[in-house]
Design a protein around this motif. Sequence first.
Motif, short mmCIF file in Angstrom:
data_model
loop_
_atom_site.label_atom_id
_atom_site.label_comp_id
_atom_site.label_asym_id
_atom_site.label_seq_id
_atom_site.Cartn_x
_atom_site.Cartn_y
_atom_site.Cartn_z
N PRO A 8 104.73 96.91 34.01
CA PRO A 8 105.54 97.26 35.18
C PRO A 8 106.90 97.79 34.71
N LEU A 9 107.46 98.75 35.45
CA LEU A 9 108.72 99.32 34.99
C LEU A 9 109.55 99.84 36.14
N LEU A 10 110.85 99.87 35.91
CA LEU A 10 111.81 100.41 36.86
C LEU A 10 112.95 101.06 36.08
N ASN A 11 113.03 102.38 36.17
CA ASN A 11 114.10 103.13 35.51
C ASN A 11 114.15 102.86 34.00
N GLU A 12 113.04 103.13 33.32
CA GLU A 12 112.95 102.88 31.88
C GLU A 12 112.55 104.15 31.13
N GLU A 13 113.01 105.31 31.57
CA GLU A 13 112.58 106.57 30.97
C GLU A 13 112.86 106.64 29.47
N GLU A 14 113.93 106.02 29.01
CA GLU A 14 114.29 106.12 27.59
C GLU A 14 113.35 105.34 26.70
N SER A 15 112.87 104.19 27.18
CA SER A 15 112.09 103.30 26.32
C SER A 15 110.60 103.63 26.30
N LEU A 16 110.09 104.34 27.31
CA LEU A 16 108.64 104.51 27.44
C LEU A 16 107.98 105.23 26.26
N PRO A 17 108.50 106.36 25.76
CA PRO A 17 107.83 107.00 24.61
C PRO A 17 107.74 106.10 23.39
N GLU A 18 108.83 105.41 23.09
CA GLU A 18 108.83 104.52 21.92
C GLU A 18 107.87 103.36 22.12
N LEU A 19 107.86 102.79 23.33
CA LEU A 19 106.97 101.66 23.61
C LEU A 19 105.51 102.07 23.48
N CYS A 20 105.14 103.20 24.06
CA CYS A 20 103.74 103.64 24.00
C CYS A 20 103.31 103.97 22.57
N ARG A 55 100.77 110.75 29.34
CA ARG A 55 99.36 110.79 29.73
C ARG A 55 98.70 112.07 29.23
N SER A 56 99.43 113.18 29.26
CA SER A 56 98.88 114.46 28.81
C SER A 56 98.57 114.45 27.31
N LYS A 57 99.24 113.56 26.57
CA LYS A 57 99.03 113.48 25.13
C LYS A 57 98.08 112.36 24.73
N ASN A 58 97.94 111.36 25.60
CA ASN A 58 97.10 110.21 25.28
C ASN A 58 96.35 109.80 26.54
N SER A 59 95.06 110.02 26.56
CA SER A 59 94.25 109.75 27.76
C SER A 59 94.09 108.25 28.04
N HIS A 60 94.47 107.41 27.08
CA HIS A 60 94.40 105.96 27.30
C HIS A 60 95.52 105.48 28.21
N ILE A 61 96.53 106.30 28.41
CA ILE A 61 97.67 105.94 29.26
C ILE A 61 97.36 106.33 30.70
N LYS A 62 97.51 105.38 31.61
CA LYS A 62 97.29 105.61 33.03
C LYS A 62 98.54 105.20 33.80
N GLY A 63 98.74 105.78 34.97
CA GLY A 63 99.96 105.51 35.71
C GLY A 63 99.73 105.26 37.18
N ILE A 64 100.55 104.40 37.76
CA ILE A 64 100.58 104.15 39.19
C ILE A 64 102.05 104.24 39.61
N ARG A 65 102.30 105.00 40.67
CA ARG A 65 103.68 105.16 41.11
C ARG A 65 103.84 104.68 42.55
N PRO A 99 105.10 94.66 20.93
CA PRO A 99 103.66 94.93 20.90
C PRO A 99 102.94 94.34 19.70
N ASP A 100 103.68 93.96 18.66
CA ASP A 100 103.05 93.33 17.49
C ASP A 100 102.39 92.00 17.85
N GLU A 101 102.72 91.44 18.99
CA GLU A 101 102.11 90.18 19.43
C GLU A 101 100.71 90.39 20.00
N ILE A 102 100.33 91.62 20.28
CA ILE A 102 99.07 91.90 20.97
C ILE A 102 97.84 91.35 20.24
N PRO A 103 97.66 91.59 18.94
CA PRO A 103 96.44 91.09 18.28
C PRO A 103 96.25 89.59 18.37
N GLU A 104 97.33 88.84 18.18
CA GLU A 104 97.20 87.37 18.23
C GLU A 104 96.94 86.89 19.64
#
Length: 314
Positions: A8-20, A55-65, A99-104
């Motif tokens: 979930p996100l609100l006004n996070e345009e700067e962080s999204l590319p790095e996070l993904c 999304r245009s670069k990675n089909s695994h990314i989906k969005g709801i607005r 995101p490093d916590e994901i595998p565990e």
Amino acid sequence: MDISIVVPLLNEEESLPELCAWIERVVTAGNFSYEIIMIDDGSTDNSWAVIEQLRSKNSHIKGIRFQRNYGKSAALNEGFKAASGNVVITMDADMQDSPDEIPELYRMIANDGYDMVSGWKKVRYDNTLTKNIPSKFFNWATRRMSHIQLHDFNCGLKAYRIKVVKCIEVYGEMHRYIPVLAKWAGFKKIGEKVVEHRKRKYGTTKFGWERFVNGFLDLASITFVGKYGKRPMHFFGLWGSAFLITGFLMVLYLVISKFIEPEYAITNRPVFYISLTVMIIGTLLFIAGFLGELVSRNSPGRNSYLIEKKTGLN
């Protein structure tokens, strides 16, 4: 699919590319099949445009607005509806969850048999007076009321078995009470994992003091609904009976006193008015119980129960 990552996100345009990019590195290294579901909760910046670009670069990314801001609970609820992975992991978009916590987290659900695992930010970087003290009090109160021994109910980094998120509904400020919702739904194996809390890199926090007031109101609501949602008369009838019996005993005392001291008028005694008030309150509680039963018995979900297994039946 192995993992659905709900963000979930609100006004996070700067962080999204790095996070993904970070998420993609982690899941690729772990050889997981995955999807990233990003829910834009009415952002006023370019967050949605960034999601579409990613999304245009990675089909695994989906969005709801969302058309407007509905809150984190609404965003999570829609993300849960859309999720299809065996394990659902939620995290905030502000880069404070790693995101490093994901595998565990995935391993604890898939291999250790947990229904849900909640993160615990044991070491925090936002220990301000306005956040730390209210948060500790809120977590203490929730532990006492729910009997779930978690240190950090409000941590955004959590993992769920897919069945859990499909069986609960999150609304209001209920996102902080998802462990409680899961418990009431019958999922008992709720674990906890110490997770890394990172300093905020972009933007500012979207939460203020009002979330604690709303949070405690929602805790009271969820505790009541969880226990008495399908049998409201058991609550209102119990207290209604207690008030009526107390009022009746007061009236009985007044009647006996009248025989002992005939010179005193019953209506001149304060106990007379107290007894009337108590009996009226008891009657109102009974009426509330009857109305609650009528609503409950005519609701679409009155006989909706979660059945884990069947045998010998179609």
